[in-house]
Design a protein around this motif. Structure first.
Motif, short mmCIF file in Angstrom:
data_model
loop_
_atom_site.label_atom_id
_atom_site.label_comp_id
_atom_site.label_asym_id
_atom_site.label_seq_id
_atom_site.Cartn_x
_atom_site.Cartn_y
_atom_site.Cartn_z
N GLN A 99 0.82 -1.20 0.00
CA GLN A 99 0.00 0.00 0.00
C GLN A 99 0.86 1.25 0.00
O GLN A 99 2.05 1.22 0.33
CB GLN A 99 -0.93 0.01 1.22
CG GLN A 99 -0.22 -0.05 2.55
CD GLN A 99 -1.16 -0.25 3.72
OE1 GLN A 99 -2.22 -0.88 3.59
NE2 GLN A 99 -0.81 0.30 4.87
N VAL A 100 0.24 2.37 -0.39
CA VAL A 100 0.90 3.67 -0.43
C VAL A 100 0.15 4.61 0.51
O VAL A 100 -1.08 4.70 0.46
CB VAL A 100 0.91 4.26 -1.85
CG1 VAL A 100 1.53 5.65 -1.86
CG2 VAL A 100 1.67 3.35 -2.81
N GLN A 101 0.88 5.29 1.38
CA GLN A 101 0.28 6.26 2.29
C GLN A 101 0.05 7.59 1.56
O GLN A 101 0.95 8.08 0.86
CB GLN A 101 1.19 6.50 3.49
CG GLN A 101 1.40 5.28 4.38
CD GLN A 101 0.23 5.01 5.30
OE1 GLN A 101 -0.61 5.88 5.53
NE2 GLN A 101 0.16 3.80 5.83
N VAL A 102 -1.15 8.15 1.71
CA VAL A 102 -1.44 9.46 1.15
C VAL A 102 -2.05 10.33 2.26
O VAL A 102 -2.71 9.82 3.17
CB VAL A 102 -2.41 9.38 -0.05
CG1 VAL A 102 -1.73 8.74 -1.25
CG2 VAL A 102 -3.68 8.62 0.30
N SER A 103 -1.81 11.62 2.19
CA SER A 103 -2.34 12.52 3.22
C SER A 103 -2.68 13.87 2.60
O SER A 103 -2.26 14.18 1.48
CB SER A 103 -1.33 12.70 4.36
OG SER A 103 -0.12 13.27 3.87
N GLY A 104 -3.43 14.66 3.34
CA GLY A 104 -3.84 15.96 2.83
C GLY A 104 -3.75 17.02 3.92
O GLY A 104 -3.51 16.71 5.09
N PRO A 105 -3.94 18.28 3.53
CA PRO A 105 -3.86 19.37 4.50
C PRO A 105 -5.06 19.38 5.45
O PRO A 105 -6.11 18.78 5.17
CB PRO A 105 -3.87 20.61 3.60
CG PRO A 105 -4.64 20.19 2.39
CD PRO A 105 -4.26 18.75 2.17
N ALA A 106 -4.90 20.06 6.57
CA ALA A 106 -6.01 20.23 7.51
C ALA A 106 -7.09 21.09 6.85
O ALA A 106 -6.84 21.78 5.86
CB ALA A 106 -5.51 20.87 8.79
N ASN A 107 -8.31 21.03 7.39
CA ASN A 107 -9.42 21.79 6.80
C ASN A 107 -9.11 23.28 6.80
O ASN A 107 -8.69 23.86 7.80
CB ASN A 107 -10.72 21.50 7.54
CG ASN A 107 -10.63 21.76 9.05
OD1 ASN A 107 -9.75 21.23 9.72
ND2 ASN A 107 -11.53 22.58 9.57
N ALA A 108 -9.32 23.91 5.64
CA ALA A 108 -9.00 25.34 5.48
C ALA A 108 -10.07 26.25 6.06
O ALA A 108 -9.84 27.44 6.27
CB ALA A 108 -8.80 25.65 4.00
N ALA A 109 -11.26 25.69 6.30
CA ALA A 109 -12.36 26.48 6.87
C ALA A 109 -13.07 25.64 7.92
O ALA A 109 -12.96 24.41 7.95
CB ALA A 109 -13.34 26.90 5.77
N ALA A 110 -13.81 26.31 8.79
CA ALA A 110 -14.54 25.60 9.84
C ALA A 110 -15.61 24.70 9.22
O ALA A 110 -16.20 25.02 8.19
CB ALA A 110 -15.19 26.59 10.79
#
Length: 221
Positions: A99-110
């Motif tokens: 498997q390959v780990q993928v991630s993203g940024p934290a939420n930009a808005a509430a």
């Protein structure tokens, strides 16, 4: 127009056609519906989200992007800006496993309470270890927020969203069912470029020999 010039133009046209064929990327991508079964701090939740996975050639590997078209969970309280961090795994199949780990940024808005959480695009890097056709399938999604962890597992055995024809770094393409063809992993793949350049040299050489032969015949005629 003289015969040698017409011949040279015909060969140049054939070369252009061959370059287009060699540059065609060997990739297949599709959107798949993933039925996520989520374990949350307030109980079990479920939601279906269409997901697609894209792969862009980068050096010896690929940058993978996993995109969600719908939210898959919600929170009983508002999540402030930057409070939620998503990540996931993409399962490999075909010529590779793991498997390959993928991630993203934290939420930009509430994110308001009791509202489906929109997952940002998740990215990661995949470097082939084996050569051949590799499939990429959405795997477990993890959402961390306010000190809690929500784990969402695909419950419907989704099909692969992406298939790539890859070549391991420093290796050669698996030719067991390819008839010994050059790797065709994309328009910028080094092996494809080398194959194109090789075709240019061969065709240019043939045109040069024909041109010299015709000129020789006219000079002695």
């Amino acid at each position: 127009m003289s015969y040698p010039k017409r011949t040279a133009l015909a060969l140049a046209s054939a070369l252009a056609g061959s370059v287009v064929l060699l540059a065609a990327p060997a990739a297949h991508a599709t959107v798949v519906d993933v039925d996520y079964q989520c374990k949350t701090p307030i109980g079990d939740k479920s939601a279906v989200s269409p997901i697609d996975i894209k792969g862009v050639k980068s050096g010896n590997g690929y940058t993978l992007t996993m995109s969600f078209q719908k939210g898959v969970s919600s929170s009983p309280v508002e999540l402030g800006k930057g409070a939620m961090k998503p990540s996931a795994v993409i399962r490999l199949g075909g010529a590779e496993s793991g498997q390959v780990q993928v991630s993203g940024p934290a939420n930009a808005a509430a994110v308001p309470a009791n509202t489906p959480i929109k997952i940002s695009d998740l990215t990661g890097t995949y470097t082939p270890k084996k050569s051949g056709k590799v499939t990429f399938t959405p795997g477990v999604l993890t959402i961390k927020a306010l000190g809690t962890t929500t784990t969402c597992t695909p419950g419907n055995s989704p099909k692969p969203s992406l298939e790539l024809d890859v070549t391991a770094a420093g290796g050669v393409q698996n030719t067991s069912d390819e008839g010994g063809q050059l790797p065709k992993t994309g328009p910028l793949d080094s092996a494809t470029v080398l194959g194109t350049l090789g075709g240019t040299v061969l065709l240019t050489g043939a045109a040069g020999v024909l041109w010299l032969t015709r000129r020789g015949q006219r000079a002695t005629g």
